[in-house]
Design an enzyme around this catalytic site. Structure first.
Site, PDB file in Angstrom:
ATOM      1  N   GLY B   9       0.829  -1.203   0.000  1.00 47.41           N
ATOM      2  CA  GLY B   9       0.000   0.000   0.000  1.00 47.41           C
ATOM      3  C   GLY B   9       0.864   1.255   0.000  1.00 47.41           C
ATOM      4  N   LYS B 122      -5.493  -6.420  14.025  1.00 41.39           N
ATOM      5  CA  LYS B 122      -5.304  -5.541  12.871  1.00 41.39           C
ATOM      6  C   LYS B 122      -6.264  -4.344  12.940  1.00 41.39           C
ATOM      7  CE  LYS B 122      -4.092  -4.771   8.456  1.00 41.39           C
ATOM      8  NZ  LYS B 122      -2.720  -4.451   8.076  1.00 41.39           N
TER       9      LYS B 122
END
Lengths: 310, 310
Positions: B9, B122
């Site tokens: 990303g 996460k």
């Protein structure tokens, strides 16, 4: 046989239902049950509408940061992912492992000189007040049109010319893979003079794109599934009657509603005339019966006269 | 050669950039320039991260109708569409027509008994106040954790077990198609006892998923491209030094940051140990030079000792 099926947005979401993830999965699960018997026996390529889903993404984007709303080509790609995933998962759950499904992003070429770009007609996304609408038109160059009491953005709906992933789709279908593609009419893409492709802000009619897909894949049957049971002459009038079986030549004498049945009839006629195959239009729940002529409207070549329901 | 490349990303969006459509396209266009020379010469399979994009979709959904936020499996599918489309379009623009690209939705199996589900780690989506966070935890059963001054939803990051579309990916790669797949670590999917698949609310680590992809495709080279130029021992410390070439055995003696370099090192080691291939980690702009050992960190089998930069 090779069969292309276009799932209408209204076959995947009832008009009175909220566009939640649960409702989408529930309806797609019902659709998968209708398609599984066909997928077990035939080559199957599935396309789908995305009108409500693109509308939702546009609403969400506006609600978060109106100044950074994503263009329609990207929103279309998102819905191909969202809807394709649900179709793939629900359908694969009903099939043996040796019939894999694959969802393929699909870019479809449109002509930048298509007259549709000069005259946008397709409403998209949220409703606005006149003040908001004027501001959006000024700030972003959007075309805006009145829609009942409110205003909506309208975009071009150019004709599909070429499916860039056609070779890949064909390769997969030839190997026994069920392919989900051309969602929402495909991602509208223009080829620049230097040869490069670039997405554009437009919406390709899903039925016309699916007809192109069916023609280029040399399908035997092309079905458009929606929430209406057949094509009607004089729809909503007292004398309304449903076509049972008709040739492209005979049905072209009739006039249908722009933006709903007219593109379906056009898509069917193009397919039948150019390939000699058979096109069917009707309800999702009647899928198998449309193929045998027991439900829906069948458009077929070389028909003498018109057969009506009942 | 067959090469699997995982685009981080952070390779697709600088940490200080807004997540607009324009910035995404600009960065993906840069990435495509780095990948095109490889795509011309080798089999290429591209995966990518989607953290910022899933975060954006979650924010947009919350801003519009918080009660109808879509689950993570569907958001992941949307980002596979969005990012895959941009990679496919920008990369295909740099390649000859006989090297087609295809973007494939990818479901990856996780184990419902994976211990990660009992211990979500996460962080995902917007920041909340403590009150909002507690309400969301109560109303939706979300796990919430403190993140600096605020609170965020945390979800499980289970290990990838199986790529359901592997056969389709292989089929395309064998026919010379460049495949974009397993975006965001793939759509996390659980197989129920009755055999059916269903998406779950989780995020699979993109590097571990890409390693599985590289192993199962028997890739020769597996690259993870990010915004850091190599793997460092003692990262951010005065004595920091960068690995140039190291074996899986030697690097496993070192400790790396959970959630950033640790999964990359683990993903690389799994690939090298199980296939005998070569893994590389470094910056996107160095892609070709990582392959020749002139940049980045290379993890390779049968190394004596460790070579450091410079």
């Amino acid at each position: 046989m090779r069969i292309v099926i276009a799932l209408g947005g209204n076959a995947l979401l009832r008009r009175d239902e909220a566009l939640t993830a649960e409702n989408q999965r529930k309806n797609i699960s019902i659709a998968a049950k209708a398609l599984a018997p066909i997928a077990r026996q035939h080559d199957l390529i599935i396309s789908h509408g995305n009108g409500p889903q693109v509308g939702l993404l546009a609403l969400q984007g506006m609600a978060y940061k109106a100044s950074e709303v994503y263009p329609l080509d990207i929103l279309d790609a998102e819905t191909e992912g969202m809807i394709g995933y649900l179709i793939e998962q629900e359908l694969a759950n009903l099939l043996p492992v040796e019939r894999p499904c694959a969802t393929l992003l699909t870019q479809i070429e449109v002509d930048p000189k298509d007259p549709a770009f000069a005259q946008p007609t397709k409403p998209i996304g949220p409703f606005y007040s006149e003040t908001e609408a004027n501001q959006l038109a000024r700030e972003r160059g959007w075309s805006i049109a009145r829609d009942g009491e409110h205003f909506r953005r309208i975009v071009a709906s150019p004709r599909p010319k070429r499916i860039f992933e056609l070779g890949v789709i064909e390769l997969l279908v030839n190997q026994g893979v069920i392919v989900i593609c051309a969602g929402g009419g495909g991602i509208p893409t223009v080829q620049l003079e230097d040869g490069r492709l670039i997405g554009v802000e437009a919406v390709i009619d899903k039925d016309l794109a699916s007809s192109l897909l069916a023609r280029q894949l040399k399908a035997d049957i092309f079905l458009m599934l929606t929430d209406v049971d057949a094509i009607y002459d004089a729809w909503l009038e007292p004398e309304a009657r449903a076509f049972r079986r008709v040739s492209p030549q005979a049905i072209s004498e009739y006039v249908f509603a722009t933006g709903s049945m007219a593109p379906k009839v056009e898509a069917a006629c193009e397919f039948v005339e150019q390939t000699g195959g058979i096109a069917g239009i009707g309800q999702l729940k009647d899928t198998s019966r449309i193929m045998t002529g027991e439900a829906g409207t069948v458009i077929a070549p070389n028909m003498d006269g018109i057969r009506w329901w009942p």
